[in-house]
Design an enzyme around this catalytic site. Structure first.
Site, mmCIF file in Angstrom:
data_model
loop_
_atom_site.group_PDB
_atom_site.id
_atom_site.type_symbol
_atom_site.label_atom_id
_atom_site.label_comp_id
_atom_site.label_asym_id
_atom_site.label_seq_id
_atom_site.Cartn_x
_atom_site.Cartn_y
_atom_site.Cartn_z
ATOM 1 N N CYS A 1 22.460 -31.860 19.763
ATOM 2 C CA CYS A 1 22.041 -30.697 18.961
ATOM 3 C C CYS A 1 23.248 -30.026 18.297
ATOM 4 C CB CYS A 1 21.296 -29.716 19.858
ATOM 5 S SG CYS A 1 21.066 -28.082 19.153
ATOM 6 N N CYS B 1 23.457 -26.210 18.712
ATOM 7 C CA CYS B 1 23.880 -25.885 20.081
ATOM 8 C C CYS B 1 25.401 -25.892 20.177
ATOM 9 C CB CYS B 1 23.310 -26.894 21.077
ATOM 10 S SG CYS B 1 21.510 -26.989 21.120
#
Length: 414
Positions: A54, A57
């Site tokens: 991600c 993230c």
């Protein structure tokens, strides 16, 4: 001597400065341990749910979590932990309905959600989230307090309006609150333009067999007469498919088999252009899973796999897609496999998948998991390593498979 004292003071001051200048201090403990610490220290728990692939993230971890001003709020008010939603945090991610990344979960010491948000945030916004969660927990309108009152306030329109508004503000699904309010509210006439606008505004939270659906159906023609062209289109989609889609989503979220069956019935009446997007056999699998009827579940999976084989014979679906689907259904079937016959069925599916000659690593992975469940650890490790060696390097699932291998080596559950 004086010089030594000054040096020691400088070291202490430097340590204090570094402590105050750090970002979020994420503790390397389990969620259960974090909840215990939160209870002991009178704090909340903050969880950053992330995945290794991600990009947002990683950006949050690098650019926001490290800021001193962010750490000042989160370290004071929270026990902070990070959980990989595809590895050690998988069980918790399912519990708290995490399906996008990053997701930020704010819990009280009892493990109940206080706040839930997703996505990249600027530092100021992220700090405000942390403050809002603390304020909401201490408020008379905290999520936990509101939910405790909800069952006994079904006739209180004023409370119900506050309830669904606050639930939505806290990042939770307000479906039950909205539909409870619609049953008792008197402030908006049901055939009025204001009600039409309310329903459209909350179109993601109106489900089948609810008061909201009843209002929409009874007043549909009236709404179409007063609607703009854009609203007409929204109303048509709302009635044709969105009610069923909302019911499907909410049934899954609440793990409600009766509601899921309602969706299945509606699916059969959808216009063909929408029915093409779903699969009734797959919905039956989910239904029996929600009922926790293992024998019916296995039979439904077997019927589904039979249909896959027919698709392959007809040439309508590519072999790679069939193998991937076969792997998914095989993994689901394996959870309930408990007899020689069940394992033989799985072996036949794996053999069939191998014959297709595409994405063989899926079948090796399934074979590994089957051997592991049967207690044949060495064979399981061999097949898992073989699957990983051939797994596409850019595939998001690869990191999860590596984690499963680590767990197998330790003799842990996967």
């Amino acid at each position: 001597m004086k010089k030594n004292v000054l040096t020691l003071m400088a070291i202490v001051l430097l340590g204090v400065f570094n402590l105050s200048a750090q970002g979020i201090e994420f503790q390397h403990i389990s969620l259960e341990e974090a909840l215990e610490k939160a209870k002991a220290e009178d704090k909340l728990v903050f969880i950053d749910f992330y995945t290794t692939w991600c990009a947002p993230c990683k950006a949050m971890a690098k650019n926001v979590f490290t800021l001193p001003e962010v750490g000042a709020v989160y370290n004071k008010e929270y026990i902070n932990i990070k959980l990989d939603a595809e590895k050690e945090g998988l069980k918790s991610a399912k519990k708290y309905l995490v399906n996008s990344y990053p997701t930020y979960i704010y819990l009280n010491a009892n493990g109940n959600i206080v706040y839930k948000e997703t996505g990249m945030r600027l530092a100021n916004n992220f700090i405000q989230l942390g403050r809002d969660a603390v304020a909401s927990e201490n408020s008379q309108f905290s999520l936990e307090k509101l939910r405790a009152k909800f069952p006994n306030k079904q006739d209180d329109a004023g409370f119900l309006k506050i309830y669904f508004t606050k639930v939505q503000e806290y990042g939770q699904n307000p479906t039950e609150g909205i539909n409870a309010w619609l049953k008792v509210q008197t402030e908006i006439e049901e055939d009025d333009v204001d009600m039409m606008e309310f329903l459209l505004k909350n179109k993601d939270y109106i489900i089948l067999k609810s008061k909201g659906e009843e209002i929409l159906k009874v007043n549909f023609d009236e709404y179409m007469d007063i609607a703009t062209r854009k609203e007409e289109k929204e109303l048509q989609i709302f009635e044709e498919v969105r009610l069923a889609q909302n019911t499907k989503n909410y049934a899954l979220e609440t793990k409600n088999p009766e509601l899921w069956f309602t969706f299945m019935q509606a699916f059969n009446t959808l216009p063909e252009k929408y029915k093409k997007r779903g699969n009734y056999l797959e919905y039956k699998i989910t239904y029996y899973a929600l009922l926790k009827d293992s024998e019916s579940y296995k039979m439904a999976v077997e019927n589904y796999v039979d249909s896959l084989m027919v698709q392959n014979t007809s040439g309508k679906t590519k072999s790679g897609a069939i193998v991937q689907d076969l792997s998914n259904k095989g993994e689901a079937y394996l959870k309930y496999a408990d007899s020689k016959s069940d394992y033989k069925t799985l072996e036949n599916w794996i053999e069939y998948g191998n014959e297709l000659g595409a994405s063989i690593y899926y079948m090796d992975n399934l074979m590994a998991d089957m051997f592991y469940k049967k207690g044949k650890r060495k064979k399981a490790l061999d097949y898992k390593e073989k699957a990983i060696a051939n797994w596409p390097k850019g595939d998001k699932k690869l990191s999860t498979k590596k984690y499963e291998l680590e767990q197998m080596k330790k003799g842990e559950l996967i």
